[in-house]
Design an enzyme around this catalytic site. Structure first.
Site, short mmCIF file in Angstrom:
data_model
loop_
_atom_site.label_atom_id
_atom_site.label_comp_id
_atom_site.label_asym_id
_atom_site.label_seq_id
_atom_site.Cartn_x
_atom_site.Cartn_y
_atom_site.Cartn_z
N ARG A 1 49.18 39.64 39.96
CA ARG A 1 49.68 40.93 40.42
C ARG A 1 51.20 41.01 40.34
NH1 ARG A 1 49.73 44.43 45.69
NH2 ARG A 1 49.15 46.39 44.74
N HIS B 1 53.20 43.89 38.27
CA HIS B 1 54.15 44.80 38.91
C HIS B 1 55.58 44.61 38.40
CE1 HIS B 1 51.78 46.41 42.61
NE2 HIS B 1 51.05 46.40 41.52
N TRP C 1 36.64 42.98 44.65
CA TRP C 1 35.89 43.83 43.73
C TRP C 1 34.61 43.13 43.24
CZ3 TRP C 1 41.23 43.63 43.81
CH2 TRP C 1 41.91 44.85 43.88
#
Ligand code: ZEM
Length: 291
Positions: A47, A51, A190
């Protein structure tokens, strides 16, 4: 002068083998996480790489991974980056050991290492990013907002130069990791294997029945059967929008295709905003083979 010659002669020029040492160190850190989340720092490092890169704007050439501007307060405090201090803190230890690497190279290499060490595809990568200054910080709002729909997703990713197929492929990263109430406000993983890179995210999107979760947090979906998995509104849109759905279905049906398309889109994401002449190699490398 002789002094200048001496300085040039002793300047350390890292080779691929040196970057491989950094990669190996990151791989150790990823696995040294028995008390953290699902037992791996891989997802949060991935992540960070995303980002750091996803702020790119093709129209102005600003943003992207080149200057590692998330080191600076304005950008570190952007809402989308909540929780990424964990990942930056881990990489700070690596930076101390290998002080010659730029933050942009370190963070993107960590993303490559995370995908590969969690059994994902090989991600072509090469070094060359340089550390920038606070003046290179991008305005807030360049990263996607999970509460929105297809037009927003397209606005954000088209601005980086990606098409619908690449948007869907990149979204498959949500096979990994989880949402944290104290970071994004959302809650849960998820997939059932959040530390293994698979196309399960796409399979689950189509195979499970997704219903709105009734809770006091932000709007998200849960699987009707086990109520242990989640989808963000932006994830669910991939099954609702006609163009997105075509690709999402293709990736649900074909893991090899997903791996191939994720690898090329993610490799390109990691190079956004880096002037080509800065790269030390004309072609990206495959790291980790000899690890
Ligand atoms: Zn994510 N992502 N993301 N993403 N993401 C989260 C977590 C992770 C969106 C988003 O709002 C969120 C991509 C695209 C998009 C990862 C990788 C990639 C979380 C939860 C949110 C809310 C954060 C938390 O609470 O810790 C949206 C709206 C996206 C596009 C529409 C792309 C592209 C990614 C990589 C290629 C990963 C690995 C995580 C899990 C992080 C963790 O700590 O477990």
């Amino acid at each position: 002068s002789a002094a200048q010659t001496a300085k040039v002669a002793t300047k350390f020029t890292p080779t691929k083998a040196d970057y491989q040492k950094v990669y190996n160190r990151i791989a150790e850190i990823i696995d040294d996480a028995s008390d953290y989340d699902d037992g791996s720092y891989g997802p949060v490092l991935l992540r960070l790489a995303w980002h750091a890169s996803g702020t790119y704007d093709k129209n102005t050439g600003t943003g992207g991974s080149n200057y590692a501007t998330m080191r600076f307060e304005p950008e570190a405090l952007h809402g989308a980056n909540a929780g990424l201090h964990v990942a930056r803190g881990l990489m700070e230890k690596v930076k101390k050991e290998f002080d010659w690497i730029s933050y942009g190279d370190l963070w993107t290499l960590a993303g490559v290492c995370a995908v590969q060490e969690m059994a994902g595809p090989k991600i072509p990568w090469r070094p060359g990013r340089i550390d920038g200054f606070v003046t290179h910080v991008t305005p807030d709002g360049r990263l996607p907002d999970a509460t929105q729909g297809a037009p927003h997703i397209r606005d954000i990713f088209y601005r980086m130069g990606f098409n619908d197929q690449e948007i869907v492929a990149l979204s498959g990263a949500h096979a990994l990791g989880r949402c944290h109430p104290d970071r994004s406000g959302f809650q849960g993983p998820w997939t059932f294997s959040p530390t293994t890179f698979t196309n399960d995210y796409f399979k689950l999107l189509f195979d499970e029945k997704w219903v709105w979760k009734s809770w006091s947090g932000p709007k998200q979906l849960e699987d009707k059967k086990t109520k242990s998995l989640m989808m963000l509104p932006t994830d669910y849109v991939l099954t609702q929008d006609k163009s997105f759905k075509k690709y999402a279905k293709a990736y649900a049906d074909d893991n090899e295709l997903f791996f191939k398309d994720f690898s090329s889109a993610f490799s390109r994401l990691l190079e956004l905003g880096v002037p080509t002449q800065q790269f030390v190699a004309s072609e990206p490398w495959i790291m980790g083979d000899e690890a």
